[in-house]
Design a protein around this motif. Structure first.
Motif, PDB file in Angstrom:
ATOM      1  N   GLN A 101       0.727  -1.673  -0.397  1.00 51.74           N
ATOM      2  CA  GLN A 101       0.011   0.019   0.270  1.00 51.74           C
ATOM      3  C   GLN A 101       0.630   1.397   0.128  1.00 51.74           C
ATOM      4  N   SER A 102       2.204   1.170   1.106  1.00 51.08           N
ATOM      5  CA  SER A 102       2.773   2.049   0.686  1.00 51.08           C
ATOM      6  C   SER A 102       3.622   2.857  -0.230  1.00 51.08           C
ATOM      7  N   LEU A 103       3.806   1.145  -0.454  1.00 52.34           N
ATOM      8  CA  LEU A 103       4.480   1.823  -2.624  1.00 52.34           C
ATOM      9  C   LEU A 103       3.952   2.320  -3.090  1.00 52.34           C
ATOM     10  N   LEU A 104       2.047   1.884  -3.652  1.00 56.75           N
ATOM     11  CA  LEU A 104       1.561   2.696  -4.572  1.00 56.75           C
ATOM     12  C   LEU A 104       1.151   4.685  -3.725  1.00 56.75           C
ATOM     13  N   LYS A 105       1.323   4.380  -2.533  1.00 53.01           N
ATOM     14  CA  LYS A 105       1.089   5.741  -2.319  1.00 53.01           C
ATOM     15  C   LYS A 105       2.143   6.973  -3.027  1.00 53.01           C
ATOM     16  N   ASN A 106       3.152   6.022  -2.429  1.00 55.31           N
ATOM     17  CA  ASN A 106       4.690   6.694  -2.991  1.00 55.31           C
ATOM     18  C   ASN A 106       4.652   6.666  -4.523  1.00 55.31           C
ATOM     19  N   PHE A 107       4.113   5.511  -5.031  1.00 58.78           N
ATOM     20  CA  PHE A 107       4.331   6.276  -6.930  1.00 58.78           C
ATOM     21  C   PHE A 107       2.990   5.729  -7.285  1.00 58.78           C
ATOM     22  N   PRO A 108       1.949   6.193  -7.008  1.00 61.21           N
ATOM     23  CA  PRO A 108       0.573   6.044  -7.753  1.00 61.21           C
ATOM     24  C   PRO A 108       0.160   5.442  -9.302  1.00 61.21           C
ATOM     25  N   ASP A 109       1.616   6.261 -10.098  1.00 62.91           N
ATOM     26  CA  ASP A 109       0.796   5.250 -11.191  1.00 62.91           C
ATOM     27  C   ASP A 109       2.373   4.285 -11.599  1.00 62.91           C
ATOM     28  N   TYR A 110       2.885   3.940 -10.770  1.00 61.14           N
ATOM     29  CA  TYR A 110       3.949   3.002 -10.930  1.00 61.14           C
ATOM     30  C   TYR A 110       3.484   1.536 -11.723  1.00 61.14           C
ATOM     31  N   GLN A 111       4.566   1.826 -12.572  1.00 62.12           N
ATOM     32  CA  GLN A 111       5.060   0.745 -13.644  1.00 62.12           C
ATOM     33  C   GLN A 111       5.897  -0.357 -13.176  1.00 62.12           C
ATOM     34  N   GLN A 112       5.738  -1.986 -12.818  1.00 65.78           N
ATOM     35  CA  GLN A 112       6.624  -2.720 -12.100  1.00 65.78           C
ATOM     36  C   GLN A 112       7.600  -3.034 -13.337  1.00 65.78           C
ATOM     37  N   GLY A 113       7.216  -3.069 -15.012  1.00 66.51           N
ATOM     38  CA  GLY A 113       8.203  -4.100 -15.813  1.00 66.51           C
ATOM     39  C   GLY A 113       9.581  -4.436 -15.599  1.00 66.51           C
TER      40      GLY A 113
ATOM     41  N   ALA B 157       2.187 -11.676   0.050  1.00 65.23           N
ATOM     42  CA  ALA B 157       1.845 -12.203  -1.419  1.00 65.23           C
ATOM     43  C   ALA B 157       0.758 -11.586  -1.877  1.00 65.23           C
ATOM     44  N   ARG B 158      -0.496 -12.249  -1.424  1.00 67.33           N
ATOM     45  CA  ARG B 158      -1.973 -11.962  -1.410  1.00 67.33           C
ATOM     46  C   ARG B 158      -1.738 -10.447  -2.250  1.00 67.33           C
ATOM     47  N   SER B 159      -1.476 -10.445  -1.346  1.00 65.87           N
ATOM     48  CA  SER B 159      -1.600  -8.077  -1.351  1.00 65.87           C
ATOM     49  C   SER B 159      -0.675  -7.958  -3.019  1.00 65.87           C
ATOM     50  N   ILE B 160       0.397  -8.544  -3.118  1.00 68.51           N
ATOM     51  CA  ILE B 160       1.099  -8.199  -4.402  1.00 68.51           C
ATOM     52  C   ILE B 160       0.096  -8.520  -5.648  1.00 68.51           C
ATOM     53  N   CYS B 161      -0.067  -9.587  -5.729  1.00 70.29           N
ATOM     54  CA  CYS B 161      -1.574  -9.896  -6.926  1.00 70.29           C
ATOM     55  C   CYS B 161      -2.132  -8.722  -7.359  1.00 70.29           C
ATOM     56  N   ASP B 162      -3.079  -9.212  -5.552  1.00 74.04           N
ATOM     57  CA  ASP B 162      -4.635  -8.312  -6.183  1.00 74.04           C
ATOM     58  C   ASP B 162      -3.969  -6.235  -6.539  1.00 74.04           C
ATOM     59  N   ALA B 163      -3.073  -6.313  -6.451  1.00 76.65           N
ATOM     60  CA  ALA B 163      -2.565  -4.483  -6.830  1.00 76.65           C
ATOM     61  C   ALA B 163      -1.823  -4.693  -8.134  1.00 76.65           C
ATOM     62  N   GLY B 164      -2.265  -5.737  -8.652  1.00 71.40           N
ATOM     63  CA  GLY B 164      -2.381  -6.325  -9.869  1.00 71.40           C
ATOM     64  C   GLY B 164      -0.675  -6.558 -10.975  1.00 71.40           C
TER      65      GLY B 164
END
Length: 250
Positions: free
Chosen positions: A188-200, A212-219
């Motif tokens: 959640q903090s990663l996505l808050k810091n980087f709202p447009d985060y692209q994993q690449g 692990a579930r949270s990572i997958c749920d975040a796409g």
């Protein structure tokens, strides 16, 4: 190639940490930066819950954070903790941490062996007449409370600290080949810091099934998961994964 890794935990206090072995062995850089931090409630915020700690005869601790914020808030609110207060801890390590605040007496400190709630319950049931207080985070598992209710234990839960996002300085390059997470709050903090985060091509590792579930749920793509029967620790899993990936590309 994996050359730079972000581990979302505080820097190890000992130079004997397995992370340093990984750096030396594989020639990689590991940066330690917690994505979350724990923040204590103010006395006023705690009083809003209308809980009288002095009416309890025992405390159940599930973490060191719970111990720190319990004793700190009691001190700030001038709550006198009686000498005969009993303490029930999820592990022996956590029970020993109580020494930071009160004299350790085995007759009033009880702990489980495995770190599981079920392992602590026999001690609680032997002291079924106690009035228990459980200091909690704003985000916590409710299964323990449900188990206590089933056993007709007299208890009160009180929020004493919260988990908040730890901002990453905007002027720091976020150029990591791999990110390692240990809790859903970290994602959640990663996505808050980087709202447009692209994993690449960045690899993402997790410790624990909830993470692990949270990572997958975040796409996001989960590249490495621990613990497993083969790799019970995240450092063992990282060691093997870096070797495999860098040898394949090397």
């Amino acid at each position: 190639m994996i050359k730079k890794i972000l581990v979302s935990q505080p820097k190890p206090s000992s130079d004997k940490s397995p992370y340093y072995d990984i750096m030396r062995k594989h020639g990689v850089e590991i940066v330690f930066h917690p994505f979350i931090k724990v923040q204590g409630l103010t006395p006023r915020e705690f009083r809003d819950q209308h809980i009288d700690i002095s009416q309890h005869t025992a405390v159940i601790f599930t973490s060191r954070h719970a111990i720190d914020h319990f004793f700190q808030l009691c001190q700030q609110m001038r709550v006198d903790i009686p000498d005969d207060m009993k303490y029930f801890c999820i592990t022996e390590t956590i029970s020993l941490y109580i020494q930071k605040y009160v004299q350790y007496r085995k007759r009033k400190v009880f702990f489980g062996e495995t770190g599981k709630i079920d392992d602590l319950m026999p001690y609680i049931l032997r002291h079924k007449t106690e009035r228990y207080f459980i200091p909690q985070s704003d985000v916590h598992n409710t299964s323990f409370a449900q188990l206590l209710k089933q056993k007709n234990i007299n208890f009160t839960e009180g929020i004493m600290y919260r988990t908040v996002s730890n901002e990453i300085p905007k002027d720091e390059p976020f150029d990591y080949d791999m990110l390692v997470f240990f809790s859903p709050s970290g994602i959640q903090s990663l996505l808050k810091n980087f709202p447009d985060y692209q994993q690449g091509d960045t690899r993402i590792a997790s410790f624990g099934p909830g993470t692990a579930r949270s990572i997958c749920d975040a796409g996001l793509r989960l590249d490495l998961q621990a613990p497993t029967p083969q790799y019970p620790s995240i450092t063992a899993a990282l060691d093997a994964y870096i070797k495999e990936q860098n040898n394949a590309q090397g």
